[in-house]
Design a protein around this motif. Sequence first.
Motif, mmCIF file in Angstrom:
data_model
loop_
_atom_site.group_PDB
_atom_site.id
_atom_site.type_symbol
_atom_site.label_atom_id
_atom_site.label_comp_id
_atom_site.label_asym_id
_atom_site.label_seq_id
_atom_site.Cartn_x
_atom_site.Cartn_y
_atom_site.Cartn_z
ATOM 1 N N ALA A 1 0.837 -1.207 0.000
ATOM 2 C CA ALA A 1 0.000 0.000 0.000
ATOM 3 C C ALA A 1 0.868 1.251 0.000
ATOM 4 C CB ALA A 1 -0.922 -0.010 1.218
ATOM 5 N N VAL A 2 1.921 1.234 0.811
ATOM 6 C CA VAL A 2 2.845 2.366 0.838
ATOM 7 C C VAL A 2 3.517 2.533 -0.523
ATOM 8 C CG1 VAL A 2 4.984 3.235 1.870
ATOM 9 C CG2 VAL A 2 3.230 2.196 3.328
ATOM 10 N N ALA A 3 3.910 1.420 -1.124
ATOM 11 C CA ALA A 3 4.550 1.484 -2.444
ATOM 12 C C ALA A 3 3.625 2.106 -3.473
ATOM 13 C CB ALA A 3 4.974 0.078 -2.886
ATOM 14 N N ASN A 4 2.349 1.764 -3.430
ATOM 15 C CA ASN A 4 1.399 2.345 -4.378
ATOM 16 C C ASN A 4 1.305 3.857 -4.231
ATOM 17 O OD1 ASN A 4 0.831 -0.121 -5.462
ATOM 18 N ND2 ASN A 4 -1.190 -0.322 -4.560
ATOM 19 N N ILE A 5 1.275 4.323 -2.988
ATOM 20 C CA ILE A 5 1.166 5.768 -2.748
ATOM 21 C C ILE A 5 2.422 6.487 -3.218
ATOM 22 C CG2 ILE A 5 1.005 7.518 -0.933
ATOM 23 C CD1 ILE A 5 -0.753 5.538 0.635
ATOM 24 N N ILE A 6 3.573 5.908 -2.914
ATOM 25 C CA ILE A 6 4.832 6.522 -3.333
ATOM 26 C C ILE A 6 4.947 6.529 -4.851
ATOM 27 C CG2 ILE A 6 7.336 6.213 -3.324
ATOM 28 C CD1 ILE A 6 7.133 5.301 -0.436
ATOM 29 N N GLU A 7 4.602 5.429 -5.475
ATOM 30 C CA GLU A 7 4.687 5.354 -6.938
ATOM 31 C C GLU A 7 3.729 6.327 -7.608
ATOM 32 O OE1 GLU A 7 3.969 1.286 -7.674
ATOM 33 O OE2 GLU A 7 6.014 0.636 -7.257
ATOM 34 N N GLU A 8 2.587 6.544 -6.996
ATOM 35 C CA GLU A 8 1.645 7.503 -7.566
ATOM 36 C C GLU A 8 2.241 8.899 -7.589
ATOM 37 O OE1 GLU A 8 -2.949 9.097 -6.957
ATOM 38 O OE2 GLU A 8 -2.116 7.588 -5.619
ATOM 39 N N GLU A 9 2.957 9.251 -6.520
ATOM 40 C CA GLU A 9 3.597 10.559 -6.486
ATOM 41 C C GLU A 9 4.776 10.629 -7.452
ATOM 42 O OE1 GLU A 9 5.366 13.466 -3.042
ATOM 43 O OE2 GLU A 9 6.327 11.529 -3.334
ATOM 44 N N GLU A 10 5.632 9.610 -7.423
ATOM 45 C CA GLU A 10 6.861 9.666 -8.211
ATOM 46 C C GLU A 10 6.600 9.462 -9.693
ATOM 47 O OE1 GLU A 10 9.626 6.980 -6.438
ATOM 48 O OE2 GLU A 10 9.969 8.272 -4.698
ATOM 49 N N SER A 11 5.477 8.809 -10.022
ATOM 50 C CA SER A 11 5.157 8.631 -11.435
ATOM 51 C C SER A 11 4.858 9.968 -12.110
ATOM 52 C CB SER A 11 3.953 7.692 -11.594
ATOM 53 O OG SER A 11 2.790 8.267 -11.030
ATOM 54 N N GLN A 12 4.586 10.982 -11.322
ATOM 55 C CA GLN A 12 4.277 12.289 -11.890
ATOM 56 C C GLN A 12 5.532 12.997 -12.385
ATOM 57 O OE1 GLN A 12 2.115 14.421 -8.854
ATOM 58 N NE2 GLN A 12 0.509 12.877 -8.711
ATOM 59 N N TRP A 13 6.704 12.603 -11.872
ATOM 60 C CA TRP A 13 7.905 13.300 -12.311
ATOM 61 C C TRP A 13 9.004 12.387 -12.835
ATOM 62 C CZ3 TRP A 13 11.735 11.562 -9.109
ATOM 63 C CH2 TRP A 13 11.383 11.219 -7.793
ATOM 64 N N ILE A 14 8.797 11.067 -12.810
ATOM 65 C CA ILE A 14 9.788 10.158 -13.399
ATOM 66 C C ILE A 14 9.397 9.886 -14.845
ATOM 67 C CG2 ILE A 14 10.686 7.811 -13.375
ATOM 68 C CD1 ILE A 14 10.646 7.841 -10.408
ATOM 69 N N ASP A 15 10.292 10.059 -15.753
ATOM 70 C CA ASP A 15 10.011 9.826 -17.173
ATOM 71 C C ASP A 15 9.895 8.333 -17.425
ATOM 72 O OD1 ASP A 15 11.786 10.554 -20.303
ATOM 73 O OD2 ASP A 15 9.741 9.894 -19.879
ATOM 74 N N GLN A 16 8.668 7.892 -17.775
ATOM 75 C CA GLN A 16 8.422 6.471 -17.965
ATOM 76 C C GLN A 16 9.067 5.927 -19.239
ATOM 77 O OE1 GLN A 16 6.883 4.559 -15.718
ATOM 78 N NE2 GLN A 16 6.858 6.351 -14.413
ATOM 79 N N SER A 17 9.408 6.793 -20.159
ATOM 80 C CA SER A 17 9.950 6.301 -21.426
ATOM 81 C C SER A 17 11.406 5.888 -21.314
ATOM 82 C CB SER A 17 9.804 7.381 -22.501
ATOM 83 O OG SER A 17 10.532 8.546 -22.135
ATOM 84 N N ALA A 18 12.070 6.349 -20.283
ATOM 85 C CA ALA A 18 13.480 6.004 -20.101
ATOM 86 C C ALA A 18 13.634 5.188 -18.835
ATOM 87 C CB ALA A 18 14.330 7.279 -20.015
ATOM 88 N N SER A 19 14.557 4.275 -18.837
ATOM 89 C CA SER A 19 14.792 3.467 -17.645
ATOM 90 C C SER A 19 15.458 4.326 -16.592
ATOM 91 C CB SER A 19 15.685 2.272 -17.991
ATOM 92 O OG SER A 19 16.907 2.722 -18.532
#
Length: 1047
Positions: free
Chosen positions: A167-185
Motif C-alpha cells: 500500500a505504501v509502495a502504491n502511494i509513493i509510486e503515484e507521487e513519483e510517477s508524476q515526475w519520473i520519465d516512464q519512457s526512459a529506464s
Amino acid sequence: MKPTHWEDFSQRFSVLTTKSLVVRNSKHINPEALTYLASHTSKFLERESKTIPRGEFHALLSSGSILALTSQHHGTSGSALWLPIDLFFEDIMDGTQAAAASAVENLTGASLVKALQAVNSTTWHDAFLALWLAALRLVQRERYPIEGPVPRTDTFLCVLLSVTPLAVANIIEEEESQWIDQSASSPSNQWKEKKGKCRQGLVNSLQQLGDYESLLTPPISVQSVANQAAAKAVMFISGITNGSGSYENTSMNESASGCSGNMRHLVVEACISRNLLDTSAYLWPGFVNGGTNQVPQGIAGNVSCWSLVMKGSSLTPSLTNSLITTPASSLAEIEKIYEVATTGSEDEKIAAASILCGASLFRGWSIQEHVIIFIVTLLSPQAPANISGSYSHLINCAPFLNVLLVGISPVDCVQIFSLHVISSHAVFSTAFILLLRLWRFDHPPLDYVLGDVPPVGPQSSPEYLLLVRNCRLECFGKSPKDRMARRRFSKVVDISVDPIFMDSFPRLKQWYRQHQECMASILSELKTGSPVHHIVDSLLSMMFKKTNKGGSQSLTPSSGSSSLSTSGVDDSSDQLKIPAWDILEAAPFVLDAALTACAHGSLSPRELATGLKTLADFLPATLGTMVSYFSSEVTRGLWKPVSMNGTDWPSPAANLASVEQQIELILAATGVDVPRLPADGISAATLPLPLAALVSLTITYKLEKATERFLVLVGPALDALAAACPWPCMPIVTSLWTQKVKRWSDFLIFSASRTVFHHNSDAVIQLLRSCFTCTLSLTPTSQLCSYGGVGALLGHGFGSLYSGGISTAAPGILYIKVHRSIRDVMFLTEEILSLLMFSVKSIATTEKLKKTKDGLRYGVGQVSLSQAMTRVKLAASLGASLVWISGGLNLVQALIKETLPSWFISVHGEEDELGGMVPMLRGYALAYFAILSSAFAWGVDSSSPASKRRPRVLWLHLEFVVSALEGKISLGCDWATWQAYVTGFVSLMVQCTPAWVLEVDVEVIKRLSKSLRQWNEQDLALALLCAGGLGTMGTATELIVETCHQL
C-alpha cells in the motif's frame, strides 16, 4: 481549476491593473487593492499535495469560526483520528465475504489512507506512521488468539509485512510517477537524487516507529526471524560477509543469539526488499542494539539453501525440505522454483509445488504476491500442442495439481489469497471446495430472502467477481502509476488480460444455475429413466447399502418427483465412474430423497447422517451442494422440526443452559442487554430437519489436517444458517459442537453470541452506542471505556478481557463480527447519525464549553475547545467508518442523498444549550462525517472506479444545500447547525477534496458562492469559485471587482 490556469490569469490581470490607464484613472476601482486581491486569491491554489496551508485556510474562515481547529493535528496528538485504519484491518481479517478488490487496493486505490491524510490535513509522515501503528496493533491483538478455525499469526503478519508495504509502495509510486520519465529506464539511485514527499515521509515514520516499544515485541513464532533481521543489519554495518563476499545469503541458526530483533527490524526489511528504502536504514540511530563490531552468534559458515538453488543445485529431498521451511528472500529465487515447476521432471514439478506452498507463501512477505501469481498460473496449465480428442491434459497433471491445491487449503492460506485477491475426483473436490471458500459460499439464501429489504451492495456472485476482474484489467497499465507498478511484476509470467466470463466454464456455470434454482424454488420433477435418474439410484444405493440389505426401500423426494427405488442396484461403484460434474448435478435429488425418507421414518437419523458422510467421502465437492440444498430447504420452512433428544438425534442438554448463559455474559460485557432466554430452553431443543441433518453430518468428522479443508467450508455455512433460524437453534448447534471440541468453546460461544443481532435491531443499536461510548470515553467509570480511543473500541486481544469466568470481546470487535449478519442495514445511517449527535452533546457537556456574549471565547479557553473539536472529529470519524464498513458505497450514497437531507428537514425540538455551542459543534461534526464518509466511498481523486459515481450524488446533495439556502426548502434543524454544516462542508471540500469541486455543475457552484456571500463568507465564496475551474473564473473576477468597490 489548476493552479497554472489561475497563475496565468493573475499575471494577465496584473498587467491590466498596472498598464491600463482606464483602470488607474477609475473612480470606482482601486488598482492596488485589485492587485492585492488577485495575488492573494492565487495563494489558495498554490497547494502542495492539493491542500491549502492551515494558516491560509484559517484566514478563509469567518470571524468566530472554529473549523480551522479541525486541521491542527500534528504528530501523534491526533492519533485516534486514524481509527478507521484499525477498523479496516479488523474487518478484512473477518474473512466472511469475498472481496472484489485486494486489501492493498482498498487501502490506497479506494483511498482510505489518502482520504484520511487529506481530510485530517496531515503530512505523509503522520499518515504512514498511523498506518504502521494500526498494522502493529493488529498483530499485537493476536497475542491473545481465540482457539478455533480462524486465521492465525501468519495472516496478521501478512497484513503488516506484505499488504501494508504494498500500500505504501502504491502511494509513493503515484507521487513519483508524476515526475519520473516512464519512457526512459530510471537509474537505481535516482530516488537518492530526488525524493518525493511520500518517500521521505516513509523514512521519517519508520525512524519514529522505534519510539513505540510496546508495539514492537514480536510474536513468539517470529522472534527468531526478527533476530535474524537484526543480525543482518549488524553484519552490514560490520562488513561481515560469507565466503562469496555477500552478507545477503548467509545461513543463520534459528536463534541468531546476540541480536535482539523486534517488529521494526522486520518492517524495515520488508521495505528494503521492495526498494522503498535502501540499506542506509541500518545506520539509523538506535536501529541496532549493542556493539556492531562483533559477529552475531548463530551465523553458520555455509550459504543458505536458496543460494544453492540459484547455483543450479538439483532439488534433492533434503534440499526440498529446507526450501519448504525457509522462505525465499527475492523474486529471482522464487522465479527459479517456478521455472522448475514448468519445465522440470514430474518429481521435480511436485517438489517445486511443495516449495511454493511452503514458507515462501506463508512468510515470504517480500515476494508473497508473486508466489500467489505463480501458484494460480500453475493451476491453469496450458494444453500441449499435440493433444487431440476429448482427453483432458489435466488428468496427467493431477498429482501436481493436488499438491498445489492441498498446499493452499489451510485457513491462513485462503485468507492470504483473499487479502491479495489474485482469483481425479479427489483433485476436483479440492479445487471445487477451494473455489467455494474463496467465493465465501457459506452465506445461505436466508441472507437474501428473510430481510425486509435486499442486502446493500452487489452480491459477490461469480459473474460479479469476474466482471470486476475484467474491468480492472482493462483499465490497468494505462496510467503512469500503473506502468511504474508493473516494474515490480515478474517477467517470467505472462498474465492474460483477456476478459473471462462464466461461459468459459460451462459446467461450473451449469452448476451455479442449479444452485440458484435450488435457492429460488423446490426441485423440478426428475424424469424416470433419465441419465440423472440412474446416477441418483446409484448414489442412493452406495449411501444406504447397509440399510438396503434388509429389503427393498423407496426414497421419494419431497418435490413430487417419481419414486426412486434403491432395491434393484447391486453394485453402484462401476456406474459412478463418471465425471464429477454429473454427480454434482444429481446430488440435490439424492439429498431430497434421503431427507424425505428420514422425515417419513424410512431412514433413521443415524442412517441419514451415515449416508451423507458416505456421499461426502466419495465426492467431497458434494458438501457445497449440501450447504446449498439444506440452506434452501430451511428457508422454505416445509420441514417439521425434530427433537434433539439424544435418542434419535444428538442432544445438547449437557451444556445448553451454560452456553446460553455465557452468550448473555458476552453481550452484557459490551453493553448489550438482550431479552431473557426461555427458561425451558432444554425442552425446546428442536431444529429444522435440514439443519439437524447438516449439524449431525459435521460432528461425524474428525478434527484432523486431512478433513480441515472440508470443515472450513461447511462450518461457516452451518454457523450462518443456524444464526438465521429462530432462537435457540444457534445455542443448540453450539452446544453440540462444544461437546465435540471443548478447546473451541470460546470461539463457538462467541460466534453464537452474534445471533441476537441478526434477529434484534435494538441490540444492534445498543452495540453501536457502546462503540461510541467507549471510543469517546463518555462513561469513564467503566473499566472497558475509561481511556477511550482505539484501545477501548477494539481491545487488546480476545483473551485480554475476562469477565464472569469467560473471555469477552471489545464492542468494536463484536460489531466487526456481526455487521454482515444484520438483515437490513439501511436503518444504520439514521442510527449512527443520531448517536453522533448525542455524542457531540455529551462531549460539549463534559468539556464544559459555553459560548460567551462576544461569541469568540469558549468556556475555559481554546484548550478545551481544541480538545472538544478533537473528540468531535473522532466521533465523526467513527461514524463514517461504521457506515462505510457496514454498507460500503451504496450505504454512503444513501447517507448523502437521503439521510442527511431528511435530518436537516426534520424538526428535532432540542433546546439551545450551552450558549449555542452544541448546535454549532453538531454542524461541524456533520460536515466532517459527510466528507469523510464520501471520501472513503469515492476517494479524494479520480483514481478509484467508484469515483465515477461521485458527480451525480454530489450534485444532488449540493443542489439540496443551495435550494435550502435560497429558501426553496424549509429546514427544521437549528440554524446554527445548518450554517456550521454548510461552511464546514464547503471548506473541507475546497481544502481537502478540490477534485470534487471540478465535477460539480458550474451553475450550482455559482449559486452556492452567491449564498455564501450573503452570509458574509466572502473569502470562502471566492475560494470555492477559484477551485471551480475555468467555468467559474468569470464569476470569481466579478467577486474580486465587487470586493474592490467595497474597499
